[in-house]
Design an enzyme around this catalytic site. Sequence first.
Site: not given
Ligand code: FPP
Length: 247
Positions: A22, A26-27, A39, A73, A133, A190, A196
Amino acid sequence: MTNPSSRTKIKKEISHIALIMDGNGRWARSRGLPRYEGHAQGLRTLRKLLRDLKNLNINYLTLFTFSIDNWKRPKEETSKLMQLLRKFISNDLSELHSNNVRIKVIGSRNEIPKDIVDLIKGAEALTVNNTGLYLQVAFNYSGRQEIINATKKIAIASAKGEIDPNKIDNTIFESNLYSAGVPDPDLIIRTGSEKRVSNFLLWQLSYSEVYFEECLWPDFNKNKLDLAINDYNSRSRRFGNVINEYK
Ligand code: FPP
């Protein structure tokens, strides 16, 4: 009276780690970038971690890459996340395969584009005999949906007389989950400071150790993973039992 600090700690080798990655949004926002850039960076972080994991004795890794709830989203973001899975499989499959990684994608395949379903099937078929793995990728996944799905399968088998309803137990239930055959996670990490579980592995996390990492997923790395594992190693896993209290 037993001094709690004298309790024997059961130090189990970690076999299975689950990750809620997660903080991508924000990043990106903190850098004035669109969310999907977060992402994309998240995928780079994941790729690096998978390479670094080679020297760790982990048997299973489960990744939460896309939740069924993420369809709420904007389309722009969900399309980019679909594209990211395409990219992950197309670009990384041969390296993962040559590193003996077995890929299994868990979740519903109903809502995802057909070409992605084909890519998933191809990746699973190519790596099915790999013994390194076991990489379980939760994509279009929901823990509640998984439990409902298993319940339906068992109900149908019961109605056909294939299962005696009185004999339904943990083993039968688990064998009907998407994750059938995979042991429960020992540790779930997480990132991104939220505390959560977000509909992830609801059945399987019953006795997993939970670790919350403040950093946003794109900033996660092997050192932070080592910290989480060290923390895990300091914990006493009792699975509802008591240890050395009745001696
Ligand atoms: C949650 O961060 C993250 C996701 C919904 C996607 C996670 C995806 C990756 C780490 C890349 C790899 C993906 C694939 C399909 C191989 P958020 O968007 O909720 O972040 P925020 O809480 O800062 O808004």
